[in-house]
Design a protein around this motif. Sequence first.
Motif, PDB file in Angstrom:
ATOM      1  N   ASN A 117       0.762  -1.073   0.019  1.00 40.24           N
ATOM      2  CA  ASN A 117      -0.084   0.087   0.115  1.00 40.24           C
ATOM      3  C   ASN A 117       0.770   1.132  -0.057  1.00 40.24           C
ATOM      4  OD1 ASN A 117      -2.521  -1.092  -0.082  1.00 40.24           O
ATOM      5  ND2 ASN A 117      -2.718  -1.425   2.069  1.00 40.24           N
ATOM      6  N   ALA A 118       2.038   1.217   0.465  1.00 37.89           N
ATOM      7  CA  ALA A 118       2.981   2.414   0.544  1.00 37.89           C
ATOM      8  C   ALA A 118       3.491   2.630  -0.640  1.00 37.89           C
ATOM      9  CB  ALA A 118       4.159   1.983   1.503  1.00 37.89           C
ATOM     10  N   GLY A 119       3.529   1.555  -1.584  1.00 42.30           N
ATOM     11  CA  GLY A 119       4.145   1.905  -2.978  1.00 42.30           C
ATOM     12  C   GLY A 119       5.319   0.940  -3.614  1.00 42.30           C
ATOM     13  N   ILE A 120       5.493  -0.288  -2.745  1.00 43.94           N
ATOM     14  CA  ILE A 120       6.484  -1.226  -3.220  1.00 43.94           C
ATOM     15  C   ILE A 120       5.720  -1.963  -4.262  1.00 43.94           C
ATOM     16  CG2 ILE A 120       7.909  -3.211  -2.574  1.00 43.94           C
ATOM     17  CD1 ILE A 120       9.008  -0.859  -1.349  1.00 43.94           C
ATOM     18  N   ASP A 121       6.472  -2.283  -5.314  1.00 48.84           N
ATOM     19  CA  ASP A 121       5.693  -2.905  -6.418  1.00 48.84           C
ATOM     20  C   ASP A 121       6.192  -4.380  -6.518  1.00 48.84           C
ATOM     21  OD1 ASP A 121       4.402  -0.588  -7.514  1.00 48.84           O
ATOM     22  OD2 ASP A 121       6.420   0.204  -8.123  1.00 48.84           O
ATOM     23  N   MET A 122       7.555  -4.665  -6.407  1.00 46.90           N
ATOM     24  CA  MET A 122       7.889  -6.094  -6.532  1.00 46.90           C
ATOM     25  C   MET A 122       8.607  -6.220  -5.060  1.00 46.90           C
ATOM     26  SD  MET A 122      10.729  -7.696  -9.118  1.00 46.90           S
ATOM     27  CE  MET A 122       9.672  -7.984 -10.369  1.00 46.90           C
ATOM     28  N   VAL A 123       8.710  -7.536  -4.462  1.00 52.36           N
ATOM     29  CA  VAL A 123       9.189  -7.732  -3.286  1.00 52.36           C
ATOM     30  C   VAL A 123      10.212  -8.631  -3.277  1.00 52.36           C
ATOM     31  CG1 VAL A 123       8.802  -8.515  -0.703  1.00 52.36           C
ATOM     32  CG2 VAL A 123       7.136  -7.123  -1.895  1.00 52.36           C
ATOM     33  N   MET A 124      11.660  -8.349  -3.131  1.00 55.17           N
ATOM     34  CA  MET A 124      12.614  -9.174  -3.034  1.00 55.17           C
ATOM     35  C   MET A 124      12.408  -9.817  -1.854  1.00 55.17           C
ATOM     36  SD  MET A 124      16.851  -8.034  -2.782  1.00 55.17           S
ATOM     37  CE  MET A 124      16.697  -7.038  -4.306  1.00 55.17           C
ATOM     38  N   GLU A 125      12.328 -11.346  -1.973  1.00 54.72           N
ATOM     39  CA  GLU A 125      11.756 -12.139  -0.552  1.00 54.72           C
ATOM     40  C   GLU A 125      12.629 -13.332  -0.995  1.00 54.72           C
ATOM     41  OE1 GLU A 125      11.193 -13.473   2.221  1.00 54.72           O
ATOM     42  OE2 GLU A 125       9.938 -11.797   2.126  1.00 54.72           O
ATOM     43  N   PRO A 126      14.042 -13.248  -0.458  1.00 54.73           N
ATOM     44  CA  PRO A 126      14.933 -14.206  -0.453  1.00 54.73           C
ATOM     45  C   PRO A 126      14.863 -15.427   0.272  1.00 54.73           C
ATOM     46  CG  PRO A 126      15.878 -12.566   0.847  1.00 54.73           C
ATOM     47  CD  PRO A 126      14.473 -11.937   0.484  1.00 54.73           C
ATOM     48  N   ASN A 127      14.253 -15.231   1.518  1.00 55.00           N
ATOM     49  CA  ASN A 127      14.145 -16.324   2.269  1.00 55.00           C
ATOM     50  C   ASN A 127      12.818 -17.241   2.370  1.00 55.00           C
ATOM     51  OD1 ASN A 127      16.615 -15.426   3.272  1.00 55.00           O
ATOM     52  ND2 ASN A 127      15.741 -13.636   4.363  1.00 55.00           N
ATOM     53  N   ASN A 128      11.832 -16.529   2.261  1.00 57.65           N
ATOM     54  CA  ASN A 128      10.483 -17.355   2.052  1.00 57.65           C
ATOM     55  C   ASN A 128       9.494 -16.684   1.206  1.00 57.65           C
ATOM     56  OD1 ASN A 128       8.204 -18.716   3.313  1.00 57.65           O
ATOM     57  ND2 ASN A 128       8.729 -18.203   5.548  1.00 57.65           N
ATOM     58  N   TYR A 129       9.639 -17.029   0.141  1.00 54.43           N
ATOM     59  CA  TYR A 129       8.789 -16.630  -1.162  1.00 54.43           C
ATOM     60  C   TYR A 129       7.352 -17.295  -0.915  1.00 54.43           C
ATOM     61  CZ  TYR A 129      10.349 -20.779  -3.331  1.00 54.43           C
ATOM     62  OH  TYR A 129      10.907 -22.237  -3.615  1.00 54.43           O
ATOM     63  N   PRO A 130       7.255 -18.365  -0.398  1.00 51.31           N
ATOM     64  CA  PRO A 130       5.873 -18.937  -0.366  1.00 51.31           C
ATOM     65  C   PRO A 130       4.911 -18.253   0.599  1.00 51.31           C
ATOM     66  CG  PRO A 130       7.328 -20.881  -0.323  1.00 51.31           C
ATOM     67  CD  PRO A 130       8.155 -19.641  -0.260  1.00 51.31           C
ATOM     68  N   ARG A 131       5.622 -17.971   2.022  1.00 55.94           N
ATOM     69  CA  ARG A 131       4.704 -16.917   2.964  1.00 55.94           C
ATOM     70  C   ARG A 131       4.320 -15.562   2.360  1.00 55.94           C
ATOM     71  NH1 ARG A 131       8.104 -14.604   8.005  1.00 55.94           N
ATOM     72  NH2 ARG A 131       8.512 -13.273   6.370  1.00 55.94           N
ATOM     73  N   PHE A 132       5.329 -14.824   1.547  1.00 51.28           N
ATOM     74  CA  PHE A 132       4.855 -13.722   1.059  1.00 51.28           C
ATOM     75  C   PHE A 132       3.734 -13.685  -0.245  1.00 51.28           C
ATOM     76  CE2 PHE A 132       5.535 -11.028  -2.872  1.00 51.28           C
ATOM     77  CZ  PHE A 132       5.147  -9.803  -2.363  1.00 51.28           C
ATOM     78  N   TYR A 133       3.955 -14.686  -0.988  1.00 47.46           N
ATOM     79  CA  TYR A 133       3.091 -15.158  -2.092  1.00 47.46           C
ATOM     80  C   TYR A 133       1.707 -15.276  -1.518  1.00 47.46           C
ATOM     81  CZ  TYR A 133       1.084 -17.547  -6.162  1.00 47.46           C
ATOM     82  OH  TYR A 133       0.297 -17.823  -7.395  1.00 47.46           O
ATOM     83  N   ASN A 134       1.641 -16.170  -0.521  1.00 45.06           N
ATOM     84  CA  ASN A 134       0.143 -16.562   0.163  1.00 45.06           C
ATOM     85  C   ASN A 134      -0.343 -15.201   0.902  1.00 45.06           C
ATOM     86  OD1 ASN A 134       0.183 -19.172  -0.966  1.00 45.06           O
ATOM     87  ND2 ASN A 134       1.413 -19.978   0.699  1.00 45.06           N
ATOM     88  N   THR A 135       0.623 -14.713   1.677  1.00 40.93           N
ATOM     89  CA  THR A 135       0.073 -13.563   2.464  1.00 40.93           C
ATOM     90  C   THR A 135      -0.614 -12.426   1.410  1.00 40.93           C
ATOM     91  OG1 THR A 135       1.718 -14.016   4.221  1.00 40.93           O
ATOM     92  CG2 THR A 135       1.019 -11.789   4.105  1.00 40.93           C
TER      93      THR A 135
END
Length: 610
Positions: free
Chosen positions: A328-346
Amino acid sequence: MLRKSRATRMLTALLLTGAVSTQAQSQDAPYLNPKLPVEERVKDLLSRMSLEDKVGQMTQAERGNIKNLDDVSYYAFGSILSGGGSVPADNSPEGWANMIDMYQRETLKAPLKIPMLYGIDAVHGHNNVYGATIFPHNIGLGATRNPELVKKIGEATAKEVYATGIRWNFAPCVCIARDERWGRTYESYGEDPEIATMMTSIIDGMQGNLGQPGTVLATAKHFVADGGTALDSSTTGNYSLDQGDSRISEEELRKIHLPPYKAAIEKGVGSIMASFSSWNGVKLHGHKYLLTDLLKGELGFKGFVISDWAGIDQISNDPAKNVREAINAGIDMVMEPNNYPRFYNTLLSEVEKGNIPMSRIDDAVSRILTQKFKLGLFENPFTDRSYFNQLGSQEHRDLARQAVRESLVLLKNEQVLPIKKDTAKILVAGSNADDIGNQSGGWTMTWQGGSGKIIPGTSILEGIQKTVSSTSKVDYVKWPDPDQAKGYDLGIVVVGERPYAEGQGDRENLVLGDGDRRAIDNVCSAMKCVVVVVSGRPQILTDQLPKMNALVAAWLPGSEGQGVADVLFGDFNFSGKLPITWPKSMDQVPINVGDANYDPLFAYGYGLKY
């Protein structure tokens, strides 16, 4: 959320998007037509994407943490990256190309065939790849005051990055380093925005006519004021500037830290990376005013914002809150090196709950897809192997050697420079005279860098040995005692720092190590001497300065140490000017041009010639 099989997910995607059933029909989709305007292609593709497809585009995974190859197509990652030192087993152009093409083939198994964009930190040349040209770090390039040279370095770096199949570079860093103790000082072009602003020419070099062979997407980082953080010494033993808090007014933020971003946006930079740091207590990764209102609104940035390494995880201890606030702040792509399933599902869950509006998702994905179309990734997703010979080419090494020459700053000279090539006996000493790892600094082969012969190239000692006449004798003793320093006509003492990167590079004291201090004392007491400082920032030398006949700041020159010898022995004159103030003592740190009672050892902009 339970993971569906890949086949089930693909079938679901086909149903949700209304994708056509035959290969021939799918090839007629407007988004696959390179003759259409990018805006039309983006609109068409977005209309065919499910929420899962869109969330995949907003996800960036680190190659070393991808659990299964089919995760690449299952999640339909928008991007994959290599962190510092994360390399294929075969660390050659072919090894990189094979790895990235493997990921790309897997990505293209997804129904919509949206290519993956691979990213890397090539911050002073393609520094993760063995055999690449390693250019001087930014602090040295700032000393050149030569934006045309830096543009050429951008072009050369882009060609070497492109040669390995990578199309996205997390560079340049346009931070303004306001405290010499900060471990990222060498990633800055200088302490004043004038230099970083002029050096955004490197973006022109990297991006060129984006989509043409040999070009890559550039990234201006780290937005914003990462070089203006205040010292955190509130806890015993805790000394930190990195990822800290910039406790400054908005006026100062705009005056000091914002100008290079304005210039980068004017040059069409494709991505901007958010900073780990905070502004007056609010993490940049969750700062809607700065990321959306200022960056995208007021400044008109049309590219996409990438988070830094697991950066959104620092907002709070609640993963859902972190995802919600960052997007919501404006990040468009998230560098998620450790836990991409959690980010994706969240992220999926937060959108489904209505906590993140679809308009924000569509805006983010549109920005990402726009750059992929501009890069020509849909037409040319695989490595152009005809560029293999660009990596470490002689042309690029010659350019790096020129950059070394122009980056050198002469701070003192008592008629000892230039050195005569036929000087009979020369003693070379100091920890950084014959250590190509030290002279390259951090972000070289690995994140923190390393000492020793970790890359091909020429050390400063080897450059000296190649430059003197055949009748001259050059001896090297790292830290000579008084007896070893006898019987020479001239001494060259090359001192300074060992490699480091952010976090580990923060220092409370910038005094030289004991061995280097003894080397200066012993050599300069026995003969005329030239001291060369190889470091990512000024070192405290005031007490020893009277003992030196000449003093040269060489910064972190990289793989082409011959450039140092070129100038010491008079083939070229000095031209560099200090991009950062050189303090007399630690009591003066931090010190910046324009400060009240400004009285440094050497002022910003200082630099002598023969």
